[in-house]
Design an enzyme around this catalytic site. Sequence first.
Site, short mmCIF file in Angstrom:
data_model
loop_
_atom_site.label_atom_id
_atom_site.label_comp_id
_atom_site.label_asym_id
_atom_site.label_seq_id
_atom_site.Cartn_x
_atom_site.Cartn_y
_atom_site.Cartn_z
N SER A 122 1.25 1.81 -3.52
CA SER A 122 0.88 0.44 -3.84
C SER A 122 1.18 0.12 -5.31
O SER A 122 2.32 0.20 -5.75
CB SER A 122 -0.59 0.20 -3.49
OG SER A 122 -0.94 -1.16 -3.58
N ASP A 201 1.97 -4.59 6.71
CA ASP A 201 1.45 -4.52 5.35
C ASP A 201 1.52 -5.90 4.69
O ASP A 201 2.56 -6.57 4.75
CB ASP A 201 2.28 -3.51 4.55
CG ASP A 201 1.78 -3.31 3.13
OD1 ASP A 201 0.70 -3.83 2.78
OD2 ASP A 201 2.48 -2.60 2.37
N HIS A 229 -1.30 -1.35 5.03
CA HIS A 229 -1.16 -0.88 3.65
C HIS A 229 -1.77 0.51 3.55
O HIS A 229 -2.92 0.66 3.12
CB HIS A 229 -1.85 -1.87 2.71
CG HIS A 229 -1.42 -1.78 1.29
ND1 HIS A 229 -0.14 -2.07 0.87
CD2 HIS A 229 -2.10 -1.42 0.17
CE1 HIS A 229 -0.05 -1.91 -0.43
NE2 HIS A 229 -1.23 -1.51 -0.89
#
Length: 256
Positions: A122, A201, A229
């Site tokens: 991320s 995501d 995610h």
Amino acid sequence: MRYQASPALVKAPRALLCIHGAGCSPAIFRVQLSKLRAALRENFEFVYVTAPFPSSAGPGILPVFADLGPYYSWFESSSDNNHNGPSVSERLAAVHDPIRRTIVDWQTQHPHIPIVGAIGFSEGALVTTLLLWQQQMGHLPWLPRMSVALLICPWYQDEASQYMRNEVMKNHDDDNDSKDTEWQEELVIRIPTLHLQGRDDFALAGSKMLVARHFSPREAQVLEFAGQHQFPNRPRDVLEVINRFRKLCVTAQTLE
């Protein structure tokens, strides 16, 4: 804050720098990478960095990881609407500090186990991207040579691309002929990378933009998986990630 290595006895010949996501922690990232760590335990140590800024829990962290706080982020949130906050360069300096200290600690205690690559998730994947690019540009002499990287569900902001363009253009201010050709090539990272993209995501569009803008198609591999995610959790997806990353490491000569 000192580095956090894999809890088991150190025995692998090489190490990977692990850069967690926003609103996360090394303890959580260790859990998120548990399947990958188990598969690569004979090949790599995993060295975890703690982001510099305390924060609230990030996406998907609660309630699963409620007991694994406190949480940290790489970029400090700002409510300044007048754009008077720190520049990207200043924010990167804050990012570099814990990473550099972690590396120094690791090299001091394990001088014969070099860090050869990175794993970012991320926001940590964006940080990893910037580290790779800065190293390719000849900066960050303290950063070990990164030969391979795994980027999990990267989070992306155009501000990062603008920073890279501005830095490149500083070297081409008097070279008009190169502004549309050579300087654009300098925005592209050329080391073997594996990019994991969850089909559901929320950051998928940005993840695709990041790899398209800043990674060489000849060096970057993209693996989409059924998920959000997160690190993949379906057994067949996990196996595919492990197999692809192993092959990538062989290509990068970080794994025999």
